[in-house]
Design a protein around this motif. Structure first.
Motif, PDB file in Angstrom:
ATOM      1  N   GLU A 118      29.250  34.920  39.874  1.00 14.01           N
ATOM      2  CA  GLU A 118      29.425  34.161  38.635  1.00 14.01           C
ATOM      3  C   GLU A 118      29.886  35.073  37.490  1.00 14.01           C
ATOM      4  OE1 GLU A 118      26.840  31.232  35.650  1.00 14.01           O
ATOM      5  OE2 GLU A 118      25.943  32.077  37.462  1.00 14.01           O
ATOM      6  N   GLN A 119      29.288  36.254  37.380  1.00 13.85           N
ATOM      7  CA  GLN A 119      29.689  37.186  36.327  1.00 13.85           C
ATOM      8  C   GLN A 119      31.153  37.588  36.475  1.00 13.85           C
ATOM      9  OE1 GLN A 119      26.396  40.001  37.155  1.00 13.85           O
ATOM     10  NE2 GLN A 119      26.080  40.058  34.935  1.00 13.85           N
ATOM     11  N   ILE A 120      31.567  37.881  37.692  1.00 10.62           N
ATOM     12  CA  ILE A 120      32.948  38.314  37.927  1.00 10.62           C
ATOM     13  C   ILE A 120      33.925  37.179  37.622  1.00 10.62           C
ATOM     14  CG2 ILE A 120      34.576  39.200  39.640  1.00 10.62           C
ATOM     15  CD1 ILE A 120      32.130  40.431  41.097  1.00 10.62           C
ATOM     16  N   ILE A 121      33.603  35.993  38.103  1.00 13.16           N
ATOM     17  CA  ILE A 121      34.487  34.840  37.856  1.00 13.16           C
ATOM     18  C   ILE A 121      34.589  34.543  36.368  1.00 13.16           C
ATOM     19  CG2 ILE A 121      34.710  32.338  38.181  1.00 13.16           C
ATOM     20  CD1 ILE A 121      33.524  32.767  41.012  1.00 13.16           C
ATOM     21  N   ASN A 122      33.462  34.578  35.667  1.00 11.92           N
ATOM     22  CA  ASN A 122      33.479  34.341  34.222  1.00 11.92           C
ATOM     23  C   ASN A 122      34.342  35.368  33.499  1.00 11.92           C
ATOM     24  OD1 ASN A 122      31.800  32.181  34.550  1.00 11.92           O
ATOM     25  ND2 ASN A 122      29.950  33.228  33.813  1.00 11.92           N
TER      26      ASN A 122
ATOM     27  N   ASN B 222      37.023  35.559  46.772  1.00 11.13           N
ATOM     28  CA  ASN B 222      36.971  36.194  48.098  1.00 11.13           C
ATOM     29  C   ASN B 222      38.322  36.785  48.460  1.00 11.13           C
ATOM     30  OD1 ASN B 222      34.340  35.280  48.343  1.00 11.13           O
ATOM     31  ND2 ASN B 222      34.919  33.437  49.485  1.00 11.13           N
ATOM     32  N   VAL B 223      39.384  36.016  48.202  1.00 11.06           N
ATOM     33  CA  VAL B 223      40.735  36.469  48.538  1.00 11.06           C
ATOM     34  C   VAL B 223      41.089  37.720  47.739  1.00 11.06           C
ATOM     35  CG1 VAL B 223      43.188  35.871  48.475  1.00 11.06           C
ATOM     36  CG2 VAL B 223      41.501  34.158  49.189  1.00 11.06           C
ATOM     37  N   TYR B 224      40.797  37.685  46.453  1.00  9.40           N
ATOM     38  CA  TYR B 224      41.162  38.817  45.597  1.00  9.40           C
ATOM     39  C   TYR B 224      40.327  40.062  45.909  1.00  9.40           C
ATOM     40  CZ  TYR B 224      44.366  36.234  42.599  1.00  9.40           C
ATOM     41  OH  TYR B 224      45.449  35.540  42.118  1.00  9.40           O
TER      42      TYR B 224
END
Length: 227
Positions: A175-179, A195-197
């Motif tokens: 969540e932290q990374i996506i945000n 996941n892909v990145y």
């Protein structure tokens, strides 16, 4: 970076037995590793882990200038210093055109150390060495530690890597990374994209699989593995 010498390896090419012996002993007090060769009969793989090169001009079977040319073809960003009795203006100009500094013999050992240190600071002062890569914190780019070539990342890959890098050894939730990368509004639709990145970043900068750790059920962490 006051300890930049202790983090660095130096490759020395010097055919005079007394000078080569002195340099081996003297430089070992300052550098992490010193490799000394007395002629051009060495494996060029010996140069892979060197951060800086100190070359005499007159060596058996070749010249320091020719060795420098080959070094710069493979490792264009690694500094080369000429240490030689050839002190004519033409020699200095040629040495500075091919390499990064020119020091005539006889030389002051502490001046040599100061010049080597300054070159390393100029080249690597904002760099962090990890396993297989060098991270330029200021320019936000990553370099292959063996070839010296830049590792290209997309904008999103770059954001992910440097978010992990800026939080070295800290577990970050998905969540932290996506945000951070896509914003709060992107949270629901970027789960699979992350996941892909992450896999793409690993394939480019973490071939050995030591740097980016998966924290199962939580997220990811970048560790400070050294070569």
């Amino acid at each position: 970076m006051e300890n930049i010498l202790k983090k660095s390896n130096i490759f020395v090419l010097e055919d005079d037995p007394d000078i080569s012996k002195f340099l081996n002993i003297f430089l070992s007090d300052y550098f992490n590793k010193v490799i000394v060769k007395t002629d051009n009969r060495f494996n060029y793989s010996d140069l892979d882990n060197a951060d800086i090169f100190l070359l005499d001009v007159e060596i058996p079977f070749d010249s320091g200038y020719e060795v420098c040319k080959r070094i710069k073809m493979v490792y264009p960003n690694k500094p080369v210093v000429f240490l030689t009795a050839h002190s004519q203006l033409d020699d200095k100009i040629k040495g500075l055109e091919l390499g990064d500094d020119f020091i005539p013999k006889p030389f002051e050992p502490l001046e040599l150390i100061a010049r080597l240190k300054n070159l390393l600071k100029d080249k690597y002062g904002d760099l962090v060495y990890l396993d297989g890569i060098i991270v330029d914190k200021r320019a936000h780019l990553i370099v292959d530690s063996v070839t010296g070539n830049r590792i290209p990342l997309s904008e999103t890959e770059n954001k992910i890597f440097f978010y992990l890098f800026d939080n070295m050894n800290i577990s970050l939730s998905r969540e932290q990374i996506i945000n951070h990368v896509w914003g709060v509004e992107g949270r629901s639709r970027q789960e699979n994209s992350l996941n892909v990145y992450i896999n793409s970043v690993r394939n480019k900068v973490d071939i050995k699989g030591k740097l980016i750790q998966t924290i199962y059920g939580y997220g990811y962490k970048l560790t400070d593995q050294k070569e």
